[in-house]
Design a protein around this motif. Sequence first.
Motif, PDB file in Angstrom:
ATOM      1  N   PHE A   3       6.421   6.025   3.676  1.00 30.88           N
ATOM      2  CA  PHE A   3       6.222   4.606   3.946  1.00 30.88           C
ATOM      3  C   PHE A   3       5.684   4.377   5.360  1.00 30.88           C
ATOM      4  O   PHE A   3       4.798   3.561   5.583  1.00 30.88           O
ATOM      5  CB  PHE A   3       7.535   3.851   3.758  1.00 30.88           C
ATOM      6  CG  PHE A   3       7.916   3.662   2.313  1.00 30.88           C
ATOM      7  CD1 PHE A   3       7.012   3.918   1.301  1.00 30.88           C
ATOM      8  CD2 PHE A   3       9.193   3.233   1.968  1.00 30.88           C
ATOM      9  CE1 PHE A   3       7.342   3.744  -0.024  1.00 30.88           C
ATOM     10  CE2 PHE A   3       9.537   3.062   0.640  1.00 30.88           C
ATOM     11  CZ  PHE A   3       8.625   3.315  -0.352  1.00 30.88           C
ATOM     12  N   LYS A   4       6.234   5.103   6.352  1.00 29.87           N
ATOM     13  CA  LYS A   4       5.798   4.889   7.734  1.00 29.87           C
ATOM     14  C   LYS A   4       4.317   5.216   7.884  1.00 29.87           C
ATOM     15  O   LYS A   4       3.563   4.485   8.535  1.00 29.87           O
ATOM     16  CB  LYS A   4       6.640   5.742   8.690  1.00 29.87           C
ATOM     17  CG  LYS A   4       8.086   5.278   8.841  1.00 29.87           C
ATOM     18  CD  LYS A   4       8.825   6.144   9.839  1.00 29.87           C
ATOM     19  CE  LYS A   4      10.273   5.688  10.003  1.00 29.87           C
ATOM     20  NZ  LYS A   4      11.018   6.544  10.955  1.00 29.87           N
ATOM     21  N   LEU A  76       6.150  -1.630  -2.349  1.00 29.70           N
ATOM     22  CA  LEU A  76       6.585  -0.362  -1.770  1.00 29.70           C
ATOM     23  C   LEU A  76       7.787   0.207  -2.517  1.00 29.70           C
ATOM     24  O   LEU A  76       7.932   1.424  -2.631  1.00 29.70           O
ATOM     25  CB  LEU A  76       6.936  -0.551  -0.283  1.00 29.70           C
ATOM     26  CG  LEU A  76       5.787  -1.031   0.612  1.00 29.70           C
ATOM     27  CD1 LEU A  76       6.296  -1.244   2.029  1.00 29.70           C
ATOM     28  CD2 LEU A  76       4.640  -0.040   0.610  1.00 29.70           C
ATOM     29  N   ASN A  77       8.645  -0.662  -3.023  1.00 24.12           N
ATOM     30  CA  ASN A  77       9.810  -0.192  -3.769  1.00 24.12           C
ATOM     31  C   ASN A  77       9.434   0.423  -5.111  1.00 24.12           C
ATOM     32  O   ASN A  77      10.257   1.060  -5.769  1.00 24.12           O
ATOM     33  CB  ASN A  77      10.791  -1.338  -4.021  1.00 24.12           C
ATOM     34  CG  ASN A  77      10.127  -2.512  -4.732  1.00 24.12           C
ATOM     35  OD1 ASN A  77       9.252  -3.171  -4.174  1.00 24.12           O
ATOM     36  ND2 ASN A  77      10.530  -2.780  -5.969  1.00 24.12           N
ATOM     37  N   GLY A  78       8.174   0.255  -5.539  1.00 22.68           N
ATOM     38  CA  GLY A  78       7.752   0.785  -6.829  1.00 22.68           C
ATOM     39  C   GLY A  78       7.197   2.191  -6.757  1.00 22.68           C
ATOM     40  O   GLY A  78       6.915   2.800  -7.787  1.00 22.68           O
ATOM     41  N   SER A  84       3.220   5.862  -9.999  1.00 17.26           N
ATOM     42  CA  SER A  84       2.197   6.225  -9.035  1.00 17.26           C
ATOM     43  C   SER A  84       1.901   5.081  -8.063  1.00 17.26           C
ATOM     44  O   SER A  84       2.342   3.948  -8.243  1.00 17.26           O
ATOM     45  CB  SER A  84       0.912   6.608  -9.778  1.00 17.26           C
ATOM     46  OG  SER A  84       0.278   5.448 -10.303  1.00 17.26           O
ATOM     47  N   PHE A  85       1.095   5.399  -7.063  1.00 17.10           N
ATOM     48  CA  PHE A  85       0.674   4.398  -6.082  1.00 17.10           C
ATOM     49  C   PHE A  85      -0.016   3.227  -6.765  1.00 17.10           C
ATOM     50  O   PHE A  85       0.259   2.066  -6.472  1.00 17.10           O
ATOM     51  CB  PHE A  85      -0.266   5.054  -5.066  1.00 17.10           C
ATOM     52  CG  PHE A  85      -0.911   4.087  -4.114  1.00 17.10           C
ATOM     53  CD1 PHE A  85      -0.247   3.672  -2.968  1.00 17.10           C
ATOM     54  CD2 PHE A  85      -2.180   3.583  -4.364  1.00 17.10           C
ATOM     55  CE1 PHE A  85      -0.841   2.768  -2.089  1.00 17.10           C
ATOM     56  CE2 PHE A  85      -2.772   2.683  -3.492  1.00 17.10           C
ATOM     57  CZ  PHE A  85      -2.102   2.276  -2.358  1.00 17.10           C
ATOM     58  N   PHE A  86      -0.923   3.522  -7.705  1.00 19.52           N
ATOM     59  CA  PHE A  86      -1.645   2.441  -8.368  1.00 19.52           C
ATOM     60  C   PHE A  86      -0.761   1.698  -9.365  1.00 19.52           C
ATOM     61  O   PHE A  86      -0.983   0.517  -9.629  1.00 19.52           O
ATOM     62  CB  PHE A  86      -2.901   2.975  -9.060  1.00 19.52           C
ATOM     63  CG  PHE A  86      -4.016   3.284  -8.091  1.00 19.52           C
ATOM     64  CD1 PHE A  86      -4.600   2.276  -7.343  1.00 19.52           C
ATOM     65  CD2 PHE A  86      -4.460   4.577  -7.915  1.00 19.52           C
ATOM     66  CE1 PHE A  86      -5.616   2.536  -6.446  1.00 19.52           C
ATOM     67  CE2 PHE A  86      -5.484   4.855  -7.016  1.00 19.52           C
ATOM     68  CZ  PHE A  86      -6.063   3.844  -6.281  1.00 19.52           C
ATOM     69  N   ASP A  90       0.080  -4.254  -7.423  1.00 18.24           N
ATOM     70  CA  ASP A  90      -0.091  -5.425  -8.288  1.00 18.24           C
ATOM     71  C   ASP A  90      -1.566  -5.798  -8.397  1.00 18.24           C
ATOM     72  O   ASP A  90      -2.082  -5.967  -9.502  1.00 18.24           O
ATOM     73  CB  ASP A  90       0.703  -6.612  -7.746  1.00 18.24           C
ATOM     74  CG  ASP A  90       2.199  -6.423  -7.909  1.00 18.24           C
ATOM     75  OD1 ASP A  90       2.604  -5.631  -8.773  1.00 18.24           O
ATOM     76  OD2 ASP A  90       2.957  -7.069  -7.161  1.00 18.24           O
ATOM     77  N   TRP A  91      -2.185  -5.984  -7.242  1.00 17.48           N
ATOM     78  CA  TRP A  91      -3.617  -6.261  -7.277  1.00 17.48           C
ATOM     79  C   TRP A  91      -4.365  -5.574  -6.142  1.00 17.48           C
ATOM     80  O   TRP A  91      -3.833  -5.366  -5.051  1.00 17.48           O
ATOM     81  CB  TRP A  91      -3.970  -7.748  -7.304  1.00 17.48           C
ATOM     82  CG  TRP A  91      -3.013  -8.759  -6.749  1.00 17.48           C
ATOM     83  CD1 TRP A  91      -2.112  -9.488  -7.446  1.00 17.48           C
ATOM     84  CD2 TRP A  91      -2.912  -9.222  -5.390  1.00 17.48           C
ATOM     85  NE1 TRP A  91      -1.441 -10.362  -6.610  1.00 17.48           N
ATOM     86  CE2 TRP A  91      -1.919 -10.222  -5.349  1.00 17.48           C
ATOM     87  CE3 TRP A  91      -3.552  -8.889  -4.211  1.00 17.48           C
ATOM     88  CZ2 TRP A  91      -1.548 -10.880  -4.180  1.00 17.48           C
ATOM     89  CZ3 TRP A  91      -3.195  -9.542  -3.031  1.00 17.48           C
ATOM     90  CH2 TRP A  91      -2.204 -10.534  -3.041  1.00 17.48           C
ATOM     91  N   LEU A  92      -5.563  -5.168  -6.494  1.00 18.36           N
ATOM     92  CA  LEU A  92      -6.475  -4.497  -5.571  1.00 18.36           C
ATOM     93  C   LEU A  92      -7.882  -4.780  -6.086  1.00 18.36           C
ATOM     94  O   LEU A  92      -8.362  -4.131  -7.008  1.00 18.36           O
ATOM     95  CB  LEU A  92      -6.205  -2.985  -5.542  1.00 18.36           C
ATOM     96  CG  LEU A  92      -7.186  -2.121  -4.741  1.00 18.36           C
ATOM     97  CD1 LEU A  92      -7.186  -2.509  -3.277  1.00 18.36           C
ATOM     98  CD2 LEU A  92      -6.846  -0.647  -4.915  1.00 18.36           C
TER      99      LEU A  92
END
Length: 341
Positions: A3-4, A76-78, A84-86, A90-92
């Motif tokens: 996360f950092k 971030l909690n997901g 996965s990251f994607f 939620d949106w990108l």
Amino acid sequence: MKFKTFLASLLVFASATYAQDNKPVSLDFEARGDVQYRDIDGKKIKDDCGFKGNVANVILKGEISPKFSFAFRNRLNGIHRDYSFFDATDWLFLTYKPTENISVMVGKLIVNVAGWELYPAPIDCYFLSEFCYNFPCYQWGATGQYTTNSGNDTFIFQVCQSPYQKTYNALSGKNEDMYAFNLEWMARHGIYEPMWSVNLLEYAPGKFINYISLGNRFHLGDNMQVELDLMNRAASHQAFWGKDCSVVCQVSYQPTDKINLFAKASYEVNKSGADADVAVRNGTELKRLSGGVEFFPLKDKNVRIHGNYSYAFGKNGNPNGTVQDKETNVNMGITWRMKVL
């Protein structure tokens, strides 16, 4: 990615984006923590009780040029081993706006199925209908929208990955591409704010379920809103009207700038006799009642304290569904939002 490291990379990227041509960019962080209690027919569900971290979001928005902009929100909690990251994004998406009336968006974004219950971000949701819990509302795709010169009406057409593709592939062991086609109208005319859509979504390859979703919001003065969502779902060889539908109503009232009181009721039924609806399963007839309060101690409303209670009763045709008969939920918590850049 830790996360950092992730947050530091975002901050560097946002700063560099701003410095490059002095284009507008923002980086925000928001989080919510709760203490909650849940029981079903008097039996306490221990895993759903106690102090819980709920949501932690990072949001990045910016302008690349006068006609191009971008937006990104990640929970971030997901991010964990099985997600996965994607998946946690939620949106990108990238937005191209050639004129004041026309916009085109490409990337991962919200699926344009109407209804005011579906509209808020997860951090702003307390207790939802069974449909919402089983509708993965962020998918990859492309969206085009046209806004009238008055700004009062917006028409949206979208082609995206079906929200049910991942579920179908997991259950079937296959790797199929499935799609959804969505047409939505959003407007504001006086006290009335409609959000209506018609939708075709693949629930299996080549098999579609149709939604007619009518979201209606009424602004009764400056401090009271009434929302009424009506959704009908149907597919081939399935009765069309009233056999598979949802009704959700919420009333919100703000006696002061710092307080929001709300009450909500939902009714969901699926007696279609078919298996096309994988969000609200055949054999379901559920009701849910809830109410609560939000308190905003700061003028900019970047801190919110909430308390909410709900009770559900009826039958869920999905024994592993989220909302169950004789289910009680109590939730209290705090949300805070911080502008990093």
